[in-house]
Scaffold this motif. Sequence first.
Motif, short mmCIF file in Angstrom:
data_model
loop_
_atom_site.label_atom_id
_atom_site.label_comp_id
_atom_site.label_asym_id
_atom_site.label_seq_id
_atom_site.Cartn_x
_atom_site.Cartn_y
_atom_site.Cartn_z
N PHE A 18 0.87 -1.10 0.12
CA PHE A 18 -0.09 -0.07 -0.06
C PHE A 18 1.02 1.34 0.10
CE2 PHE A 18 -2.44 3.35 1.98
CZ PHE A 18 -3.57 3.07 1.30
N ARG A 19 2.01 1.18 0.58
CA ARG A 19 2.78 2.37 0.88
C ARG A 19 3.29 2.70 -0.58
NH1 ARG A 19 8.23 3.49 1.36
NH2 ARG A 19 8.91 1.30 1.48
N VAL A 20 3.78 1.61 -1.41
CA VAL A 20 4.61 2.00 -2.59
C VAL A 20 4.02 2.19 -3.69
CG1 VAL A 20 6.68 0.97 -1.54
CG2 VAL A 20 5.19 -0.50 -3.04
N MET A 56 -8.70 -4.26 2.73
CA MET A 56 -9.67 -3.37 3.33
C MET A 56 -9.32 -2.63 4.55
SD MET A 56 -13.07 -5.74 2.79
CE MET A 56 -14.34 -4.47 3.35
N GLU A 57 -8.61 -3.27 5.42
CA GLU A 57 -8.29 -2.49 6.53
C GLU A 57 -7.04 -1.42 6.27
OE1 GLU A 57 -9.15 -2.76 10.33
OE2 GLU A 57 -10.90 -3.21 9.18
N LEU A 58 -6.48 -1.81 5.11
CA LEU A 58 -5.34 -0.94 4.72
C LEU A 58 -5.95 0.49 3.99
CD1 LEU A 58 -2.65 -3.26 3.62
CD2 LEU A 58 -2.27 -1.62 5.43
N GLY A 59 -7.17 0.36 3.14
CA GLY A 59 -7.67 1.19 2.44
C GLY A 59 -7.84 1.02 1.01
N LYS A 102 -5.57 1.08 -5.39
CA LYS A 102 -5.38 1.95 -4.05
C LYS A 102 -5.96 3.40 -4.92
CE LYS A 102 -1.63 4.18 -2.17
NZ LYS A 102 -0.04 4.53 -1.97
N GLY A 103 -7.12 3.84 -4.48
CA GLY A 103 -7.59 5.19 -4.81
C GLY A 103 -8.55 4.99 -5.59
N GLY A 104 -8.85 5.96 -6.22
CA GLY A 104 -9.70 5.96 -7.51
C GLY A 104 -9.06 5.61 -8.79
N LYS A 105 -9.89 5.72 -9.86
CA LYS A 105 -9.39 5.29 -11.18
C LYS A 105 -8.24 6.28 -11.54
CE LYS A 105 -13.65 4.18 -13.32
NZ LYS A 105 -14.82 4.26 -14.52
#
Length: 309
Positions: A18-20, A56-59, A102-105
């Motif tokens: 998730f970080r990278v 899901m917990e990570l976002g 990760k995030g939107g489109k």
Amino acid sequence: FAFELMHAELEKAWAELFRVLKPGAFACINIGDATRTVNNRFQLFSNHSRVLHQFMELGFDVLPPVLWRKQTNAPTKFMGSGMLPAGAYVTLEHEYILIFRKGGKRIFSSAGEKLLRQQSAIFWEERNIWYSDVWDFKGTRQNTNDPDRKLRERSAAFPFMLPFRLINMYSAQGDTVLDPFLGTGTTLFAAMASGRNSVGCEIDPLFSGCVERTAQAGLPALNRCSEGRINDHLRFVEGCREKEKPLLYRNEFYGFPVMTGQETKLRLPFIQNAVREAENLYRVEHCFPTAPAEIRNISTPSNEQLTLL
């Protein structure tokens, strides 16, 4: 407890993932559930649901998954007594390909980014198969082929087609693909064949030799992926002609008909040269041939043409 310990370690990798990852990037996780008998009680350990919860917990946003059905006709595949009620268990013949974003489109804002996206398109008929929620092809041999027998015998490798499809579905040519569990390098080679950059992480240094041996033996065959995609499309075109089903668009690069306007700028990469620049560092050069004779020639390069030394 082994199940909890395994996922505690995996959680560290998911957090780094998730970080990278860039915003709009995809994470694709191939994982299967497991069955074990613990304290004389047979039960399922649902790895895929645990990973879903962690992402899901990570976002991450959870997207529809793929069920990879691994074909098998082995008569001994059933678990338990088989014919007697309440004494047998459903056998697991599939694994999950979990897909997250990760995030939107992802936004392709500049003219160059938009063109590269168009050039990275897939064929209409490929789309209908690749974006299905069930994939049906065999697994791969798990032998690491280690001559010194220092590596574990089973590699946990998935078949080449699995990462090859995912890379072409969720990235554009020139993007960087990350494999946090490099192993025998299947994802790395799929990225090479697809015209993508790639980075792999592996905690077992012995796998480095395994990747090197695979590269020297199999890298020339990677160009047959793009050649095969073109040949499959030409067969699709011929089938449409026989059915008198017109294809209204034409690919600008190859000149053959295509089903949609989104395929008109599609072009497929071929490996022209691969050079080892340093330990665990390779530079791959791609070209984009159009003539059938040129494609056939570059699809069967000799070891001299691919200077992977």
